[in-house]
Write an enzyme that holds these catalytic residues in place. Structure first.
Site, short mmCIF file in Angstrom:
data_model
loop_
_atom_site.label_atom_id
_atom_site.label_comp_id
_atom_site.label_asym_id
_atom_site.label_seq_id
_atom_site.Cartn_x
_atom_site.Cartn_y
_atom_site.Cartn_z
N ARG A 241 55.35 71.21 -23.92
CA ARG A 241 54.16 71.38 -23.78
C ARG A 241 53.60 69.96 -24.46
O ARG A 241 53.06 68.70 -23.60
CB ARG A 241 53.28 72.47 -24.60
N ASP A 242 53.56 69.61 -25.88
CA ASP A 242 53.05 68.35 -26.30
C ASP A 242 53.89 67.23 -25.71
O ASP A 242 53.41 66.28 -25.45
CB ASP A 242 52.96 68.44 -27.95
N HIS B 126 52.78 69.42 -38.26
CA HIS B 126 52.94 68.85 -36.89
C HIS B 126 52.53 67.49 -36.77
O HIS B 126 51.81 66.85 -36.83
CB HIS B 126 52.13 69.53 -36.01
N HIS C 2 53.32 63.47 -35.50
CA HIS C 2 53.77 62.46 -34.50
C HIS C 2 54.27 61.31 -35.37
O HIS C 2 54.03 61.12 -36.45
CB HIS C 2 52.48 62.06 -33.54
N CYS D 203 49.45 62.52 -27.00
CA CYS D 203 48.13 63.40 -26.49
C CYS D 203 47.42 62.51 -25.72
O CYS D 203 47.20 60.98 -25.99
CB CYS D 203 47.35 63.88 -27.58
N ASN E 92 55.90 63.44 -30.67
CA ASN E 92 56.25 64.07 -32.10
C ASN E 92 57.53 63.57 -32.56
O ASN E 92 58.34 63.07 -31.98
CB ASN E 92 56.44 65.67 -31.98
P1 HMG Z 1 34.99 71.40 -19.94
O1 HMG Z 1 34.60 70.49 -18.88
O2 HMG Z 1 33.94 71.24 -21.06
O3 HMG Z 1 34.65 72.80 -19.39
O4 HMG Z 1 36.37 71.25 -20.49
P2 HMG Z 1 33.67 73.49 -18.50
O5 HMG Z 1 33.76 75.08 -19.24
O6 HMG Z 1 32.53 72.98 -18.36
O7 HMG Z 1 34.46 73.58 -17.13
C1 HMG Z 1 34.64 72.56 -16.38
C2 HMG Z 1 35.60 72.59 -15.55
O8 HMG Z 1 37.02 73.05 -15.99
C3 HMG Z 1 35.52 73.69 -14.51
O9 HMG Z 1 36.09 73.56 -13.24
C4 HMG Z 1 36.26 74.90 -14.99
O10 HMG Z 1 36.75 76.11 -14.30
C5 HMG Z 1 37.40 74.07 -15.59
P3 HMG Z 1 35.18 72.82 -12.05
O11 HMG Z 1 34.22 73.77 -11.71
O12 HMG Z 1 34.87 71.48 -12.48
O13 HMG Z 1 36.46 72.75 -10.76
N1 HMG Z 1 38.08 74.75 -16.84
C6 HMG Z 1 39.41 75.23 -16.75
N2 HMG Z 1 40.21 74.98 -16.06
C7 HMG Z 1 41.63 75.69 -16.30
N3 HMG Z 1 41.90 76.37 -17.42
C8 HMG Z 1 41.16 76.22 -18.67
C9 HMG Z 1 39.62 75.76 -18.19
N4 HMG Z 1 38.17 75.79 -18.63
C10 HMG Z 1 37.60 75.24 -17.96
N5 HMG Z 1 41.12 77.13 -19.71
C11 HMG Z 1 38.15 71.97 -21.46
C12 HMG Z 1 36.89 71.85 -21.49
C13 HMG Z 1 38.84 72.41 -22.97
C14 HMG Z 1 38.82 72.99 -20.42
C15 HMG Z 1 38.85 70.49 -21.20
O14 HMG Z 1 38.20 69.60 -21.92
C16 HMG Z 1 40.36 70.33 -21.12
O15 HMG Z 1 41.03 70.87 -20.38
N6 HMG Z 1 40.88 69.38 -22.02
C17 HMG Z 1 42.31 69.10 -22.21
C18 HMG Z 1 42.41 69.43 -23.53
C19 HMG Z 1 44.00 69.21 -24.00
O16 HMG Z 1 44.87 69.85 -23.24
N7 HMG Z 1 44.47 68.25 -24.72
C20 HMG Z 1 45.96 68.06 -25.23
C21 HMG Z 1 46.29 69.12 -25.88
S1 HMG Z 1 45.79 69.17 -27.71
C22 HMG Z 1 47.02 68.04 -28.66
O17 HMG Z 1 47.83 67.78 -27.79
C23 HMG Z 1 46.79 68.09 -29.97
C24 HMG Z 1 48.02 69.01 -30.55
O18 HMG Z 1 49.48 68.70 -30.14
C25 HMG Z 1 47.95 68.77 -32.12
C26 HMG Z 1 47.84 67.38 -32.61
O19 HMG Z 1 49.02 66.52 -32.44
O20 HMG Z 1 46.78 66.64 -32.93
C27 HMG Z 1 47.63 70.50 -30.46
MG MG Z 2 50.43 66.92 -30.94
#
Ligand code: HMG
Ligand code: MG
Length: 305
Positions: A15-16, A210, A212, A243, A252
């Site tokens: 995933r990450d 966690h 990086h 990310c 990571n």
């Molecule tokens: P949004 O635009 O605020 O959501 O996104 P919305 O509810 O207004 O929906 C907008 C569109 O997204 C719509 O589709 C929804 O259907 C769709 P459209 O009508 O435009 O075709 N949608 C979704 N589709 C699939 N799955 C869903 C979903 N929700 C809405 N769950 C949202 C909010 C969170 C979805 C968006 O901002 C997003 O996908 N962000 C990606 C965040 C991400 O994956 N980041 C990386 C992971 S976090 C990380 O790496 C950190 C971590 O490792 C820890 C660290 O290191 O810090 C964990």
């Molecule tokens: Mg991370």
């Protein structure tokens, strides 16, 4: 203080590690990676995320990957679900149901906006029904806390803000949390302060590190957390990762490096380092590069000599 006798590692590579890759990697390669990780002894694997495929195209095959895994008894598979839409997709079929879901928030307002398009307070409102729904189905709930040691947009993050987020996570029923250094800027004392703030709300068994490795501090930070008794960590095989919403952040810390450190300290991980190196070589070859792990490179060179 004495180091813990054993450490549990969640490999977040599928995933990450892969979420930030520009070239689309096939579901079959991701599935094979999970199979190799579990064969190497990983008992927890963060497989994928149910986020918008427009935001993170690489995770668009989430259900296909989950469905394709030949599950190994005793292994826990987790997925990221930022909202109810993601959660419902994650449990749509019994064949793909995860053991654990992860809601992911940030100690920084700016990062929360960039990453999940809402404020910290709004994110907690979105997570609350996800947590409830997961628990109702017997699915465990973890909370990732990003930018606990620094933010790409806001810079320094005070430990109080980490404690504040941890309290919010606890308040909605999250069962354990990850203290994440999203951009790899932390140093050992900062790590300990972030854990101290988190431990006001969670027990030592409920927190994980966690890290990086952008600034090369992740192993030192791991040691600093171990010194506090932390015994859960996340890392990526072959040091994959980054990310998409944290520019300049590298992967990571590699699982190979963490396992080597832990085994050197006499700490049990249940992981076969040689098999792990093979898993790292497999995914690195698929990506057309060398593993981003000093230990993996050293062991590969030793095999060749
Ligand atoms: P949004 O635009 O605020 O959501 O996104 P919305 O509810 O207004 O929906 C907008 C569109 O997204 C719509 O589709 C929804 O259907 C769709 P459209 O009508 O435009 O075709 N949608 C979704 N589709 C699939 N799955 C869903 C979903 N929700 C809405 N769950 C949202 C909010 C969170 C979805 C968006 O901002 C997003 O996908 N962000 C990606 C965040 C991400 O994956 N980041 C990386 C992971 S976090 C990380 O790496 C950190 C971590 O490792 C820890 C660290 O290191 O810090 C964990
Ligand atoms: Mg991370």
């Amino acid at each position: 203080m004495k180091f813990p006798a054993q450490v549990r590692i969640i490999d977040v590579g599928p995933r990450d590690g892969l979420q930030n890759e520009k070239q689309l990697i096939s579901a079959n390669v991701k599935i094979e990676l999970v199979h190799r990780l579990q064969a190497a002894g990983l008992r927890e694997i963060e497989v994928t995320s149910y986020v918008s495929p427009k935001w993170v195209p690489q995770m668009g095959d989430n259900a296909q990957v989950m469905a394709g895994i030949a599950r190994k008894p005793g292994v826990s598979y987790s997925v990221l679900t930022p909202n109810l839409k993601g959660f419902e997709a994650a449990v749509a079929d019994v064949a793909i149901k995860p053991h654990e879901i992860v809601v992911f928030g940030a100690a920084s307002e700016a990062f929360s906006q960039k990453n999940i398009n809402c404020s910290i307070a709004e994110s907690i409102e979105r997570f609350a029904p996800v947590v409830q729904a997961a628990k109702a189905q017997g699915i465990a709930v973890r909370g990732a806390m990003s930018c606990t040691l620094g933010c790409p947009y806001e810079g320094e993050i005070a430990p109080e803000r980490v404690g504040y987020l941890a309290g919010l996570m606890r308040g909605i029923g999250v069962e354990r949390v990850d203290v994440a250094d999203t951009i790899g800027v932390g140093t050992p004392r900062k790590v300990q302060r972030a854990f101290e703030a988190t431990l006001a709300h969670f027990s030592i068994d409920e927190v994980s590190g966690h890290f990086h490795d952008t600034y090369g501090q992740a192993l030192s930070n791991t040691l600093a957390a171990l010194q506090m008794g932390v015994w859960n960590f996340q890392s990526s095989v072959a040091g994959l990762g980054g990310c998409p919403y944290a520019k300049g952040a590298t992967g990571n810390v590699s699982t190979e490096d963490v396992v080597y450190l832990l085994h050197g300290l006499g700490i049990d991980t249940g992981i076969d380092l040689e098999a792990l190196v093979d898993a790292g070589q497999f995914i690195s070859a698929a990506l057309g590069r060398k593993p981003n792990s000093r230990v993996a490179i050293a062991l590969i060179n030793k095999r060749l000599s």
